[in-house]
Design a protein around this motif. Structure first.
Motif, PDB file in Angstrom:
ATOM      1  N   LEU A  94       0.822  -1.185   0.205  1.00  0.00           N
ATOM      2  CA  LEU A  94      -0.136   0.024   0.184  1.00  0.00           C
ATOM      3  C   LEU A  94       0.339   1.018   0.160  1.00  0.00           C
ATOM      4  CD1 LEU A  94      -3.109  -0.356   2.374  1.00  0.00           C
ATOM      5  CD2 LEU A  94      -2.977  -0.380  -0.366  1.00  0.00           C
ATOM      6  N   VAL A  95       1.115   1.545   0.832  1.00  0.00           N
ATOM      7  CA  VAL A  95       2.411   2.472   0.971  1.00  0.00           C
ATOM      8  C   VAL A  95       3.274   2.692  -0.239  1.00  0.00           C
ATOM      9  CG1 VAL A  95       4.910   3.481   2.270  1.00  0.00           C
ATOM     10  CG2 VAL A  95       3.305   2.319   3.326  1.00  0.00           C
ATOM     11  N   SER A  96       4.064   1.498  -0.775  1.00  0.00           N
ATOM     12  CA  SER A  96       4.748   1.287  -2.140  1.00  0.00           C
ATOM     13  C   SER A  96       3.608   2.299  -3.526  1.00  0.00           C
ATOM     14  CB  SER A  96       5.267   0.774  -2.654  1.00  0.00           C
ATOM     15  OG  SER A  96       4.399  -0.504  -2.695  1.00  0.00           O
ATOM     16  N   LEU A  97       2.689   1.629  -3.504  1.00  0.00           N
ATOM     17  CA  LEU A  97       1.456   2.281  -4.240  1.00  0.00           C
ATOM     18  C   LEU A  97       0.736   3.244  -4.219  1.00  0.00           C
ATOM     19  CD1 LEU A  97       0.020  -1.012  -5.090  1.00  0.00           C
ATOM     20  CD2 LEU A  97       2.281  -0.422  -6.293  1.00  0.00           C
ATOM     21  N   SER A  98       0.943   3.762  -3.141  1.00  0.00           N
ATOM     22  CA  SER A  98      -0.241   5.180  -2.793  1.00  0.00           C
ATOM     23  C   SER A  98       0.135   6.238  -2.196  1.00  0.00           C
ATOM     24  CB  SER A  98      -1.630   4.458  -2.485  1.00  0.00           C
ATOM     25  OG  SER A  98      -2.555   5.165  -2.734  1.00  0.00           O
ATOM     26  N   SER A  99      -0.634   7.139  -1.605  1.00  0.00           N
ATOM     27  CA  SER A  99       0.355   8.537  -1.223  1.00  0.00           C
ATOM     28  C   SER A  99      -1.202   8.910  -0.097  1.00  0.00           C
ATOM     29  CB  SER A  99       1.220   9.110  -1.437  1.00  0.00           C
ATOM     30  OG  SER A  99       0.731   9.616  -2.539  1.00  0.00           O
ATOM     31  N   ALA A 100      -2.454   8.186  -1.037  1.00  0.00           N
ATOM     32  CA  ALA A 100      -3.267   8.989  -0.494  1.00  0.00           C
ATOM     33  C   ALA A 100      -3.049   8.429   0.812  1.00  0.00           C
ATOM     34  CB  ALA A 100      -4.473   8.079  -0.833  1.00  0.00           C
ATOM     35  N   PRO A 101      -4.422   9.689   1.978  1.00  0.00           N
ATOM     36  CA  PRO A 101      -4.230   9.275   2.848  1.00  0.00           C
ATOM     37  C   PRO A 101      -5.123   8.153   4.134  1.00  0.00           C
ATOM     38  CG  PRO A 101      -4.901  11.481   2.721  1.00  0.00           C
ATOM     39  CD  PRO A 101      -4.322  10.357   1.338  1.00  0.00           C
ATOM     40  N   THR A 102      -5.959   7.786   3.147  1.00  0.00           N
ATOM     41  CA  THR A 102      -6.908   6.937   3.456  1.00  0.00           C
ATOM     42  C   THR A 102      -5.692   5.037   3.238  1.00  0.00           C
ATOM     43  OG1 THR A 102      -8.609   7.685   2.903  1.00  0.00           O
ATOM     44  CG2 THR A 102      -8.120   5.322   2.501  1.00  0.00           C
ATOM     45  N   ALA A 103      -4.856   5.177   2.324  1.00  0.00           N
ATOM     46  CA  ALA A 103      -4.297   3.753   1.975  1.00  0.00           C
ATOM     47  C   ALA A 103      -3.043   3.815   3.330  1.00  0.00           C
ATOM     48  CB  ALA A 103      -4.140   3.844   0.494  1.00  0.00           C
ATOM     49  N   ILE A 104      -2.431   5.173   3.326  1.00  0.00           N
ATOM     50  CA  ILE A 104      -1.589   6.016   4.347  1.00  0.00           C
ATOM     51  C   ILE A 104      -1.794   4.796   5.790  1.00  0.00           C
ATOM     52  CG2 ILE A 104       0.352   6.771   5.936  1.00  0.00           C
ATOM     53  CD1 ILE A 104       1.197   6.174   2.865  1.00  0.00           C
ATOM     54  N   ARG A 105      -3.168   5.404   6.307  1.00  0.00           N
ATOM     55  CA  ARG A 105      -3.842   5.322   7.313  1.00  0.00           C
ATOM     56  C   ARG A 105      -3.947   3.134   7.837  1.00  0.00           C
ATOM     57  NH1 ARG A 105      -7.382   8.145   6.731  1.00  0.00           N
ATOM     58  NH2 ARG A 105      -6.342  10.302   7.685  1.00  0.00           N
ATOM     59  N   ALA A 106      -4.451   3.173   6.602  1.00  0.00           N
ATOM     60  CA  ALA A 106      -5.098   1.668   7.145  1.00  0.00           C
ATOM     61  C   ALA A 106      -3.399   0.616   7.021  1.00  0.00           C
ATOM     62  CB  ALA A 106      -5.686   1.126   5.672  1.00  0.00           C
ATOM     63  N   ALA A 107      -2.481   1.421   6.376  1.00  0.00           N
ATOM     64  CA  ALA A 107      -1.022   0.787   6.852  1.00  0.00           C
ATOM     65  C   ALA A 107      -0.028   0.998   8.164  1.00  0.00           C
ATOM     66  CB  ALA A 107      -0.046   1.369   5.402  1.00  0.00           C
ATOM     67  N   ALA A 108      -0.443   2.430   7.873  1.00  0.00           N
ATOM     68  CA  ALA A 108       0.235   2.485   9.882  1.00  0.00           C
ATOM     69  C   ALA A 108      -0.856   1.923  10.753  1.00  0.00           C
ATOM     70  CB  ALA A 108       0.202   4.055   9.654  1.00  0.00           C
ATOM     71  N   ASN A 109      -2.235   1.553  10.788  1.00  0.00           N
ATOM     72  CA  ASN A 109      -3.048   1.258  11.469  1.00  0.00           C
ATOM     73  C   ASN A 109      -2.560  -0.525  10.827  1.00  0.00           C
ATOM     74  OD1 ASN A 109      -4.106   2.982  12.614  1.00  0.00           O
ATOM     75  ND2 ASN A 109      -5.589   3.029  11.124  1.00  0.00           N
ATOM     76  N   THR A 110      -2.146  -1.291  10.064  1.00  0.00           N
ATOM     77  CA  THR A 110      -1.162  -2.557  10.322  1.00  0.00           C
ATOM     78  C   THR A 110      -0.666  -2.934  11.140  1.00  0.00           C
ATOM     79  OG1 THR A 110      -3.098  -2.919   7.898  1.00  0.00           O
ATOM     80  CG2 THR A 110      -0.645  -4.464   8.878  1.00  0.00           C
ATOM     81  N   TYR A 111       0.503  -1.918  10.527  1.00  0.00           N
ATOM     82  CA  TYR A 111       2.157  -1.661  11.242  1.00  0.00           C
ATOM     83  C   TYR A 111       1.781  -2.080  12.664  1.00  0.00           C
ATOM     84  CZ  TYR A 111       5.059  -1.081   6.753  1.00  0.00           C
ATOM     85  OH  TYR A 111       4.648  -1.173   5.911  1.00  0.00           O
ATOM     86  N   CYS A 112       0.871  -0.799  13.464  1.00  0.00           N
ATOM     87  CA  CYS A 112       1.498  -1.173  14.609  1.00  0.00           C
ATOM     88  C   CYS A 112       0.318  -1.869  15.078  1.00  0.00           C
ATOM     89  CB  CYS A 112       0.054  -0.111  15.166  1.00  0.00           C
ATOM     90  SG  CYS A 112       0.219   2.131  14.796  1.00  0.00           S
TER      91      CYS A 112
END
Length: 471
Positions: A94-112
């Motif tokens: 997600l982080v590599s393909l998109s910089s949209a806040p929704t995608a980054i937020r989903a990635a950050a929540n997954t990492y946490c």
């Protein structure tokens, strides 16, 4: 076609993974078509096959960037996978393909989520590295998950704790500072538990983190200053010094807190066991005790911390005896080694709920060790163990007595304070120049104490102004 049929009928997960990988390698378009045809079932394909799907998506999106949108939905659906590896790869994709806040937020929540659920320390450190990268490029999104990141402080690994604090401190804003400070305070209190008592390095990291927060947001200083001052007597000298530096800075930059900090410092002064911390505390007392009550309390605290005078006596047999021990035991004729005294003490401890309890302890005090850290046990005569810092004691007493002369109307009270201060300084010089100590007092300290004696005896008004106002 045979491979596509095999994918539909094969039950073995490894075989299906190899079949899809073969199709992906030899006929990428057919692999993409197969994937798009079976979108609804991708979440049930198993982790091995899902990893190949993610690899295919990354490759397709690199060659056809305009088609990212339809694949993002597939990645987000796989974030709920039961496989930690798939979740991690989804977040990274997600982080590599998109910089949209929704995608980054989903990635950050997954990492946490992975940061808390994984038990392997190496995995946690890798995830923290990914969060660090997100913080650099998407700080606004990371600010929203700062409290989730701080949950990693529950790990016993110091490297994880350190990296977690480094990430969190860069994400503090006026909106989340109160929550962050509350979490850090709880962690500081936890370090008082018996099983963590030796974890002074972690406590030092927390003190430094709180100090950093207070510098950015001075309004939180009042909520942490008194809590941290209970650690001025910390057995970890680095941690205690950080607390002393924090208090010194806060009392200068927050005048409204000066009175409460001075009162707390005088109350906890007896806990200090390091000459370096004691030096800083003495300077604060001499500089920031302003009112008559504070000045009198400062003088009384130093006198109490020094104990009985003179510091030693010589028996009829020629043996050296510590005056405080001989007086308390009522046995002046029995020699007691000067270098060691035993004292029973009590000190407050902060419990997990923020209340105070009192614990008793017995300490052995090396009276002639100027830089000895005496651990967690305490005694009211703590300066007696740090007596070779006598020049600092003398300078602080001099400043306090000079202030007392300006504040106290009674000449009798002032003269008594001057006499007591002179007696202390003379006793320090006598001890320092005697053969009792393993090494004599240095010439520079001797000169400073002598100058203090002259100033209190009959010093010019100009010199008093220099001491109290100029320097």
């Amino acid at each position: 076609e045979l491979i596509e049929k095999a994918l539909s009928s094969e039950q073995d997960l490894s075989a299906k993974r190899n079949a899809f990988l073969m199709l992906f390698t030899c006929a990428q378009e057919r692999a993409v078509n197969y994937l798009l045809t079976h979108l609804d079932s991708v979440s049930n394909w198993g982790d091995l096959l899902q990893m190949v799907v993610l690899e295919l998506i990354r490759k397709v999106c690199r060659s056809h960037p305009t088609e990212k949108g339809k694949y993002i939905k597939i990645i987000i659906s796989l974030l709920n996978s039961s496989s930690s590896a798939v979740m991690y790869e989804c977040a990274a994709t997600l982080v590599s393909l998109s910089s949209a806040p929704t995608a980054i937020r989903a990635a950050a929540n997954t990492y946490c989520q992975l940061l808390i659920s994984q038990s392997d320390n190496n995995v946690k450190l890798i995830i923290l590295d990914r969060l660090q990268e997100l913080k650099a490029s998407h700080r606004e999104v990371m600010v929203e998950v700062i409290m989730d990141v701080l949950r990693a402080l529950s790990s016993p690994n110091l490297d994880i704790k350190r990296k977690t604090l480094d990430i969190a401190l860069d994400l503090i804003t006026p909106r989340n500072i109160d929550e962050v400070i509350m979490t850090l305070k709880k962690e500081v209190v936890k370090t008082q538990n018996k099983d963590l008592e030796k974890n002074g390095e972690y406590r030092q990291m927390l003190v430094q983190a709180i100090h950093s927060c207070a510098l950015k947001f001075p309004e939180v200083a009042s909520t942490v200053a008194h809590l941290l001052m209970d650690f001025l007597g910390d057995s970890n000298i680095g941690s205690a010094m950080d607390v002393a530096y924090f208090i010194r800075e806060i009392i200068e930059t927050n005048p409204k807190l000066r009175e409460s900090i001075i009162n707390k410092l005088l109350d906890t002064f007896y806990q200090i066991r390091s000459s370096r911390v004691c030096s800083c505390a003495l300077w604060i007392v001499g500089e920031y005790c302003i009112s008559l009550k504070e000045v009198e309390s400062g003088i009384a605290t130093i006198k109490q911390s020094l104990g009985e005078l003179p510091f030693y006596t010589v028996t009829e047999e020629g043996e050296v005896v510590d005056t405080a021990i001989s007086k308390s035991q009522g046995q002046a004729s029995k020699a007691v080694p000067y270098a060691l005294a035993t004292a029973s003490s009590k000190r407050p401890a902060v419990l997990a709920d923020g209340t105070y309890a009192t614990q008793s302890a017995t300490s052995e005090i090396a009276l002639a060790a100027p830089s000895l850290a005496l651990g967690s046990s305490g005694t009211s005569a703590n300066l007696r163990a740090l007596i070779l810092t006598g020049d600092l004691i003398s300078c602080t007493l001099t400043k306090l007595v000079l202030k007392l002369k300006d504040l106290e109307e009674s000449t009798v009270v002032v003269n008594k304070a001057v006499a007591d201060a002179l007696l202390i300084m003379v006793s320090i010089l006598s001890l320092g120049q005697s053969s009792v100590l393993p090494q004599p007092i240095d010439n520079d300290s001797c000169d400073r104490i002598t100058f203090c004696i002259r100033l209190l005896s009959n010093g010019p008004d100009l010199m008093r102004d220099v001491w109290l106002h100029t320097c």
